[in-house]
Design a protein around this motif. Sequence first.
Motif, PDB file in Angstrom:
ATOM      1  N   LEU A  31       0.829  -1.207   0.000  1.00 35.61           N
ATOM      2  CA  LEU A  31       0.000   0.000   0.000  1.00 35.61           C
ATOM      3  C   LEU A  31       0.868   1.263   0.000  1.00 35.61           C
ATOM      4  CD1 LEU A  31      -2.833   1.210   0.167  1.00 35.61           C
ATOM      5  CD2 LEU A  31      -2.660   1.034   2.662  1.00 35.61           C
ATOM      6  N   THR A  32       1.907   1.254   0.786  1.00 38.00           N
ATOM      7  CA  THR A  32       2.811   2.425   0.844  1.00 38.00           C
ATOM      8  C   THR A  32       3.529   2.628  -0.487  1.00 38.00           C
ATOM      9  OG1 THR A  32       3.140   1.997   3.210  1.00 38.00           O
ATOM     10  CG2 THR A  32       4.720   3.441   2.103  1.00 38.00           C
ATOM     11  N   ILE A  33       3.952   1.497  -1.125  1.00 35.03           N
ATOM     12  CA  ILE A  33       4.638   1.613  -2.412  1.00 35.03           C
ATOM     13  C   ILE A  33       3.700   2.176  -3.462  1.00 35.03           C
ATOM     14  CG2 ILE A  33       5.685   0.286  -4.271  1.00 35.03           C
ATOM     15  CD1 ILE A  33       6.827  -1.583  -2.141  1.00 35.03           C
ATOM     16  N   ARG A  34       2.445   1.734  -3.480  1.00 33.23           N
ATOM     17  CA  ARG A  34       1.487   2.242  -4.454  1.00 33.23           C
ATOM     18  C   ARG A  34       1.225   3.738  -4.241  1.00 33.23           C
ATOM     19  NH1 ARG A  34      -3.594  -1.561  -4.000  1.00 33.23           N
ATOM     20  NH2 ARG A  34      -4.380  -0.060  -5.567  1.00 33.23           N
ATOM     21  N   PHE A  35       1.121   4.163  -2.972  1.00 34.32           N
ATOM     22  CA  PHE A  35       0.877   5.578  -2.683  1.00 34.32           C
ATOM     23  C   PHE A  35       2.075   6.445  -3.109  1.00 34.32           C
ATOM     24  CE2 PHE A  35       1.136   9.253   0.151  1.00 34.32           C
ATOM     25  CZ  PHE A  35      -0.103   9.844  -0.078  1.00 34.32           C
ATOM     26  N   ASN A  36       3.272   6.000  -2.795  1.00 31.95           N
ATOM     27  CA  ASN A  36       4.466   6.770  -3.183  1.00 31.95           C
ATOM     28  C   ASN A  36       4.634   6.832  -4.697  1.00 31.95           C
ATOM     29  OD1 ASN A  36       5.130   7.282  -0.496  1.00 31.95           O
ATOM     30  ND2 ASN A  36       6.415   5.432  -0.332  1.00 31.95           N
ATOM     31  N   ARG A  37       4.229   5.699  -5.381  1.00 29.29           N
ATOM     32  CA  ARG A  37       4.305   5.721  -6.845  1.00 29.29           C
ATOM     33  C   ARG A  37       3.341   6.733  -7.418  1.00 29.29           C
ATOM     34  NH1 ARG A  37       2.847   0.290 -10.010  1.00 29.29           N
ATOM     35  NH2 ARG A  37       0.808   0.926  -9.189  1.00 29.29           N
ATOM     36  N   ALA A  38       2.163   6.891  -6.802  1.00 29.88           N
ATOM     37  CA  ALA A  38       1.185   7.871  -7.263  1.00 29.88           C
ATOM     38  C   ALA A  38       1.684   9.299  -7.027  1.00 29.88           C
ATOM     39  CB  ALA A  38      -0.138   7.642  -6.548  1.00 29.88           C
ATOM     40  N   VAL A  39       2.290   9.507  -5.867  1.00 33.19           N
ATOM     41  CA  VAL A  39       2.848  10.848  -5.594  1.00 33.19           C
ATOM     42  C   VAL A  39       3.942  11.182  -6.594  1.00 33.19           C
ATOM     43  CG1 VAL A  39       4.101  12.218  -3.912  1.00 33.19           C
ATOM     44  CG2 VAL A  39       2.239  10.739  -3.160  1.00 33.19           C
ATOM     45  N   LEU A  40       4.767  10.178  -6.905  1.00 34.25           N
ATOM     46  CA  LEU A  40       5.827  10.408  -7.880  1.00 34.25           C
ATOM     47  C   LEU A  40       5.254  10.700  -9.259  1.00 34.25           C
ATOM     48  CD1 LEU A  40       8.880  10.383  -8.428  1.00 34.25           C
ATOM     49  CD2 LEU A  40       8.684   7.933  -8.912  1.00 34.25           C
ATOM     50  N   SER A  41       4.141  10.089  -9.589  1.00 34.58           N
ATOM     51  CA  SER A  41       3.544  10.294 -10.912  1.00 34.58           C
ATOM     52  C   SER A  41       3.058  11.728 -11.101  1.00 34.58           C
ATOM     53  CB  SER A  41       2.376   9.325 -11.120  1.00 34.58           C
ATOM     54  OG  SER A  41       2.838   7.982 -11.073  1.00 34.58           O
ATOM     55  N   GLU A  42       2.584  12.387 -10.042  1.00 33.45           N
ATOM     56  CA  GLU A  42       2.067  13.744 -10.189  1.00 33.45           C
ATOM     57  C   GLU A  42       3.131  14.827  -9.947  1.00 33.45           C
ATOM     58  OE1 GLU A  42      -0.766  14.946  -7.320  1.00 33.45           O
ATOM     59  OE2 GLU A  42       0.237  13.956  -5.641  1.00 33.45           O
ATOM     60  N   SER A  43       4.342  14.424  -9.624  1.00 31.45           N
ATOM     61  CA  SER A  43       5.392  15.419  -9.361  1.00 31.45           C
ATOM     62  C   SER A  43       6.733  14.998  -9.938  1.00 31.45           C
ATOM     63  CB  SER A  43       5.543  15.625  -7.852  1.00 31.45           C
ATOM     64  OG  SER A  43       5.894  14.401  -7.204  1.00 31.45           O
ATOM     65  N   ALA A  44       6.729  14.263 -11.024  1.00 34.00           N
ATOM     66  CA  ALA A  44       7.969  13.724 -11.602  1.00 34.00           C
ATOM     67  C   ALA A  44       8.525  14.621 -12.699  1.00 34.00           C
ATOM     68  CB  ALA A  44       7.741  12.325 -12.126  1.00 34.00           C
ATOM     69  N   GLY A  45       8.393  15.911 -12.555  1.00 36.61           N
ATOM     70  CA  GLY A  45       8.991  16.844 -13.513  1.00 36.61           C
ATOM     71  C   GLY A  45       8.362  16.740 -14.878  1.00 36.61           C
ATOM     72  N   ASP A  46       9.208  16.466 -15.891  1.00 37.12           N
ATOM     73  CA  ASP A  46       8.724  16.396 -17.267  1.00 37.12           C
ATOM     74  C   ASP A  46       7.847  15.169 -17.521  1.00 37.12           C
ATOM     75  OD1 ASP A  46      10.183  18.686 -17.718  1.00 37.12           O
ATOM     76  OD2 ASP A  46      11.938  17.607 -18.513  1.00 37.12           O
ATOM     77  N   LYS A  47       7.961  14.117 -16.679  1.00 30.55           N
ATOM     78  CA  LYS A  47       7.196  12.880 -16.881  1.00 30.55           C
ATOM     79  C   LYS A  47       5.972  12.820 -15.971  1.00 30.55           C
ATOM     80  CE  LYS A  47      11.305  10.251 -18.202  1.00 30.55           C
ATOM     81  NZ  LYS A  47      12.131   9.057 -17.943  1.00 30.55           N
TER      82      LYS A  47
END
Length: 687
Positions: A31-47
């Motif tokens: 659950l924590t990995i999925r949440f962190n992956r989502a946070v990374l998706s909305e703040s990953a710079g150009d990607k």
Amino acid sequence: AYNTGLELAEKQMAEGKLREEEVKDLKVASLTIRFNRAVLSESAGDKIQPLQATQDYMAIREENSWYVETLLRLGAQWKQMGDPERAVQHFDEASKQSPVLAALMSAEVAKSQDNGKGIAKAIEYAELAAKSAGNKELHYAQLYLANLHFETSSSPRIPPADRDKHLQKALQCYSKALENGKDSHYAANGIGMVFAHRGKLAFARRTFQSVMQQHAVEGDPSVYVNLGHTYMASGGDNVRKAVALYERALKLKPQDMAIRLYLAKAHFDAAQRASEAGSTAKLVEGGRGGIAQVKEHERMAEEEFVRCCGILGDAMQMWPNDILLHYNLAIVLENFGVFLVSMQKRAKRAVAVTEGIQQVTQAMDMLSSAARLYDYVNARWQSTSEPDRRRIAVAAGSPATLVEDMHLVDQHKDYCSYLVSKAEEKLQALHASRASMEGRMIQIREEKEAKEREVQEKADAEAQDNRDRLAEMEERALQLMNESREIELGKNLEQLNDKARPREPKDAKAKAKIARTPTDGEVGEDGKPVASGQKRGKREKKKKEKKEKKDKKKSKKDKKRRQGSGSDAEDGEAAFASPAERAAGNGDELDDLGGMEVELPEVGNDAEASDGSGDNRKKDKKKKDKKEKKEKKSKRRRLDDDGDEGADQSEEEAGAVAAEGEPVSNKAMEEELFGSPQEGLEDELFG
């Protein structure tokens, strides 16, 4: 990495070899990995992938309703997309499980709404969060509420009477936060900010300095920024300290655009202060000291403008689409150009023409760049939506002022264009002045060169004259040396004496004619008039004395000649007798010849017989006599001034010859009439 971790967790759970506690830990980890992956998706710079993040948050929320972080992130996404109502709905739903975070995030949504009621709503949410906070969350909630009150006091929408109330509440909240956390440098920093805003800069400066001594704030640039603000507010030389603090903060956080703007503003204020100080010094002080002080202020102002432009230029490279950076750079370039133009006007003739041309050209470049930036800012502002304008105004820190400034962008552009046209006229005048000055310099240089050539030519001519004179003198000296070689000394002295002496008359009558007859009325030796007869008597007496002396000399010379000539001298003894002897022996005969001309007897045959070359000598002597007569005539003219004495002497000698009455030889007679040749030559050569 997150995807690999999820695959490993699912693989282990699928094997079924784990205990129940291990399976539970793997589910929490997944659950924590999925949440962190989502946070990374909305703040990953150009990607960035906001939709993928939203799907992950919603899936986690459906599977685990207790996971409140998903609701908070979904509310934040709605806020970023410009839908504050849905964002607040998610925050209200999350407040059931996390009231403090939900209230604080709701306050952020309300604060971003610039409708006049957003700040008040945000303060309500922040106060609710502070009331709901526990011991661990109270410090953070109090700090947030204090910061909110402090920002509200600086808002132009708040009336001046309410600003002090917000500052008071901010100070209370910072104090409570400091009580909860004794080492809270954020709370101490906030207290210093309040005192600085109230004008108590000394206390605020001491507060910031005490905070800087804590090791926990070594990496926090906000303390240096706030301390720099206090020095900026103090003005004067403290601006230099503010610049140093901003530069230190920028090193800690180089990607912070606000710090760059603070640093650029510090340099801009320093440039304006130096420019104003230079203008004041020019009006108040005079003389060389005042001019030197004005130049120093102008130099400092120019350096500060250049640094400010450099900082903003670097920021534009990092944020090329930021409208505030373009606008601030345009403001700086405009002021820099105006400063250069005014500096050239104040200098007038004190600045060289070349330097003035450089200043005006630089000012034209600055003003032209400012005009282009104003045009870009105006076009961008006109195409920006109203919400974006509010967001830009809030980011600027002074929304009302920014909006008013944007409406004046066209006027700034026109003013820059006007200054460019005036600068072009000034530049043309300076070019004309330089051309005139260069022409005058060329003329002066040519005149100077012509004068130098004239002086050089004159010096060369004088040197050539000196060389010619020296050459002439050398040539004359050589000529004299050559002539001196032809002079014969010690040979035929009687002949040289005959040439040098003037020829005298043969008889006493001629001598008497030559003798000067004195005129009556002449002054004698005693200063009284003397008669002519008296004068003649004195002269005759003197002449007799001289004659006796000459006779003695001649007698001695005759004896020497007789001794040298031997027997021949004895035969011609009568011919070489002195005039005194002849006068003593033949005195009666000389009296009978007193008034007659005396003819000199020629040398007899006896003399010719004794000398075998007598005829040749006669011929040579005749030639010499003719030549000597001519020379004696010319010399006699020169001796006319002394003729009186010479005539009287000749008369006496003639009388002596007449008294002798004996025939004499030509040579003896010449010696008697004209004196010894050797003696005459000695008198002529040696005096």
